[in-house]
Write a protein that holds these residues in place. Structure first.
Motif, PDB file in Angstrom:
ATOM      1  N   ALA A   1      62.621  39.859  -5.835  1.00 46.29           N
ATOM      2  CA  ALA A   1      63.431  41.052  -6.087  1.00 46.29           C
ATOM      3  C   ALA A   1      62.554  42.255  -6.409  1.00 46.29           C
ATOM      4  CB  ALA A   1      64.408  40.777  -7.223  1.00 46.29           C
ATOM      5  N   MET A   2      61.508  42.075  -7.199  1.00 46.84           N
ATOM      6  CA  MET A   2      60.637  43.185  -7.557  1.00 46.84           C
ATOM      7  C   MET A   2      59.830  43.677  -6.368  1.00 46.84           C
ATOM      8  SD  MET A   2      61.462  43.784 -10.577  1.00 46.84           S
ATOM      9  CE  MET A   2      62.550  42.922 -11.716  1.00 46.84           C
ATOM     10  N   ILE A   3      59.348  42.756  -5.540  1.00 45.95           N
ATOM     11  CA  ILE A   3      58.592  43.161  -4.356  1.00 45.95           C
ATOM     12  C   ILE A   3      59.496  43.900  -3.382  1.00 45.95           C
ATOM     13  CG2 ILE A   3      57.333  42.288  -2.346  1.00 45.95           C
ATOM     14  CD1 ILE A   3      56.231  40.081  -4.074  1.00 45.95           C
ATOM     15  N   ARG A   4      60.741  43.441  -3.237  1.00 53.44           N
ATOM     16  CA  ARG A   4      61.687  44.119  -2.339  1.00 53.44           C
ATOM     17  C   ARG A   4      61.938  45.551  -2.802  1.00 53.44           C
ATOM     18  NH1 ARG A   4      65.712  41.172  -3.274  1.00 53.44           N
ATOM     19  NH2 ARG A   4      64.990  39.453  -1.953  1.00 53.44           N
ATOM     20  N   PHE A   5      62.069  45.746  -4.110  1.00 56.70           N
ATOM     21  CA  PHE A   5      62.262  47.105  -4.629  1.00 56.70           C
ATOM     22  C   PHE A   5      61.038  47.974  -4.351  1.00 56.70           C
ATOM     23  CE2 PHE A   5      61.621  50.203  -8.016  1.00 56.70           C
ATOM     24  CZ  PHE A   5      62.824  50.894  -7.998  1.00 56.70           C
ATOM     25  N   ALA A   6      59.833  47.411  -4.525  1.00 51.17           N
ATOM     26  CA  ALA A   6      58.612  48.193  -4.291  1.00 51.17           C
ATOM     27  C   ALA A   6      58.497  48.615  -2.830  1.00 51.17           C
ATOM     28  CB  ALA A   6      57.387  47.383  -4.716  1.00 51.17           C
ATOM     29  N   LYS A   7      58.794  47.723  -1.903  1.00 49.87           N
ATOM     30  CA  LYS A   7      58.673  48.043  -0.482  1.00 49.87           C
ATOM     31  C   LYS A   7      59.735  49.050  -0.046  1.00 49.87           C
ATOM     32  CE  LYS A   7      55.324  45.087  -0.076  1.00 49.87           C
ATOM     33  NZ  LYS A   7      53.928  45.567   0.026  1.00 49.87           N
ATOM     34  N   GLN A   8      60.914  48.971  -0.607  1.00 53.44           N
ATOM     35  CA  GLN A   8      61.995  49.863  -0.196  1.00 53.44           C
ATOM     36  C   GLN A   8      61.852  51.266  -0.766  1.00 53.44           C
ATOM     37  OE1 GLN A   8      65.552  47.806  -1.412  1.00 53.44           O
ATOM     38  NE2 GLN A   8      65.535  46.404   0.345  1.00 53.44           N
ATOM     39  N   THR A   9      61.332  51.397  -1.968  1.00 56.26           N
ATOM     40  CA  THR A   9      61.263  52.694  -2.630  1.00 56.26           C
ATOM     41  C   THR A   9      59.891  53.339  -2.590  1.00 56.26           C
ATOM     42  OG1 THR A   9      60.789  51.678  -4.785  1.00 56.26           O
ATOM     43  CG2 THR A   9      63.109  51.981  -4.179  1.00 56.26           C
ATOM     44  N   GLY A  10      58.817  52.556  -2.373  1.00 54.39           N
ATOM     45  CA  GLY A  10      57.472  53.106  -2.417  1.00 54.39           C
ATOM     46  C   GLY A  10      56.863  53.148  -3.794  1.00 54.39           C
ATOM     47  N   ALA A  11      57.529  52.559  -4.773  1.00 56.76           N
ATOM     48  CA  ALA A  11      56.972  52.494  -6.128  1.00 56.76           C
ATOM     49  C   ALA A  11      55.985  51.339  -6.225  1.00 56.76           C
ATOM     50  CB  ALA A  11      58.086  52.313  -7.153  1.00 56.76           C
TER      51      ALA A  11
END
Length: 467
Positions: free
Chosen positions: A199-209
């Motif tokens: 879940a955290m990696i998916r958020f990073a890839k989608q938002t660029g954070a």
């Protein structure tokens, strides 16, 4: 219609079992076996019929290459270990022993980035908000705009960091405390850790954070949880150190956006971590130049040359089996060096205890230290101190030959910069620096090195008479 037979698969190594067991026979891990349906369902449920896929565009290897956008922290040692700073949209995993300073390092990095105008969110799953604030005050980071939260639920964390402006850096401390509503298991288990990291990696890839995850380690020093987590993230860093010494090393073991095997060196103080720009001076600070059994090894960590003192003590034993004690080096490689010294050099160590230590708590990982180890052993056995201004490096083979190692020029330049005017290294070495005023000695085999040390012992009485 016959019922599909379920399988029990280890989530750590992939071993297939016919029935559930608490311990995997393949890797020896506990509580990693999960029931799975061969058709794709988990827990014995019905599998889903796969939908028709769509064709993707194929491209060639040639073309324009875009540099990965990075966020430099301003901490030179941290930027060195990460390859120039944190890459936007990447996931970084940091592991280390309890109390070694992982949270301290990340708090200092978060404060440094916040002072540069970046939006930083620090999520703690192990400590309360008051505890994190106390650490921030001690480190001088309480005046920054770092946003703090104490939460362990994955869905709540994602909802929190998704509100407002996109964060530049999100720190999760730690992944073993996360739990998700989609997984029916306790926090820290294989399923929960894998679900939370995904879940955290998916958020990073989608938002660029940039997502920085802190991981616990096992007693063997490996990051706890499924090994697949290290494959999922973009970079894996280990924060190492010895409780008896002040220095800490941030070691890179995986980096998709930069070099591996890089290190950053820090020194722990009462006000946090201090960067060490020249680690060679740190490891050679309290050196006794007149003691026998001490040799200076010119090593390489990534692209950084590091000089460290190797200490050996050879003493006659009263036991039937001599002791072999090693701190900071591979014990199996010490046994090999002892065998080569006895077989090819005539150095009898079978009736002696051997103690080997790398000064400063540093750990040597490259075989180029073989010649420095051998020189220290012979020096201790002969009771003769080696030249104080000389460094040693080279790999020893089982035949007694000395093999060349990489980065010879960088090792010699670092030695000259610190005042060492002599060096002993393999004869076939390349990449030698030009215009050097140092005294270099090239040896072809280990017996040549032993002969040089023994020859200096014969010259010592004559020099004393002249004095």
């Amino acid at each position: 219609m016959a019922k599909a037979k379920t399988q029990f698969i280890c989530q750590n190594c992939g071993t297939v079992h016919t029935r559930w067991a608490g311990k995997c026979e393949g890797c020896g891990e506990w509580n990693t076996i999960v029931e799975e349906d061969p058709m794709g369902g988990i827990g014995g449920g019905p599998g889903k019929t796969p939908k028709k896929g769509r064709a993707v565009t194929l491209t060639s290897l040639s073309g324009e290459i875009e540099e990965a956008p990075r966020i430099p922290t301003g901490m030179t040692e941290l930027d060195r270990a990460t390859g120039g700073g944190f890459v936007r949209g990447s996931a970084v995993l940091i592991g280390g022993d309890p109390g070694i300073g992982k949270s301290t390092l990340l708090m200092q990095a978060a404060a440094a980035l916040s002072r540069r105008g970046h939006r930083i969110i620090y999520v703690s799953g192990e400590e309360a908000v008051a505890q994190v604030r106390l650490r921030a005050q001690r480190l001088g980071a309480a005046d920054t705009d770092v946003l703090l939260a104490a939460e362990t639920n994955v869905e709540d964390i994602l909802a929190t960091i998704s509100e407002g402006k996109r964060p530049d850096l999100v720190i999760i401390d730690s992944i073993q405390t996360l739990w998700s509503d989609t997984a029916d298991s306790a926090p820290g288990t294989v399923t929960q850790v894998r679900t939370g990291v995904q879940a955290m990696i998916r958020f990073a890839k989608q938002t660029g954070a940039t997502m920085v995850l802190v991981g616990h380690v096992t007693k063997e020093g490996q990051i706890a949880g499924p090994r697949v987590v290290e494959h999922m993230v973009d970079a894996v860093l280990y924060f190492e150190g010895d409780r008896g010494h002040h220095y800490r090393i941030l070691r890179t073991v995986k980096n998709r956006f930069g070099p591996t095997d890089e290190i950053g060196v820090f020194e722990m103080s009462d006000r946090g971590l201090r960067e060490v720009s020249n680690p060679s001076e740190l490891f050679l600070g309290e050196r006794n130049e007149k003691a026998p059994g001490a040799a200076v090894f010119a090593g390489i960590e990534g692209t950084r040359p590091v000089l460290v003192e190797v200490q050996a003590l050879v003493a006659a034993t009263s036991l039937g089996t001599p002791r072999r004690a090693v701190v900071g080096w591979d014990s199996s490689r010490l046994a090999m060096i002892l065998a080569v010294l006895e077989a090819h050099c005539g150095v009898r160590l079978g009736q002696h205890d051997v103690y080997l230590n790398v000064a400063g708590g540093y750990r040597i990982r490259e075989p180029a230290a073989d010649m420095a180890i051998a020189a220290a052993l012979v020096s201790s056995l002969a009771g003769l101190a080696l030249p104080a201004d000389c460094v040693y490096f080279g790999e020893v083979s089982l035949s007694g030959a000395v093999r060349p190692v990489a980065y010879t020029g960088q090792r010699l330049k670092e030695a000259e910069k610190l005042g060492f005017s002599a060096a002993v290294f393999p004869a076939a070495s390349s990449d030698l620096p030009k215009g050097s005023a140092g005294k270099w000695t090239e040896v072809d085999s280990l017996p040549d090195l032993v002969a040089r040390i023994a020859g200096s012992r014969l010259k010592a009485p004559a020099d004393q008479e002249d004095a």
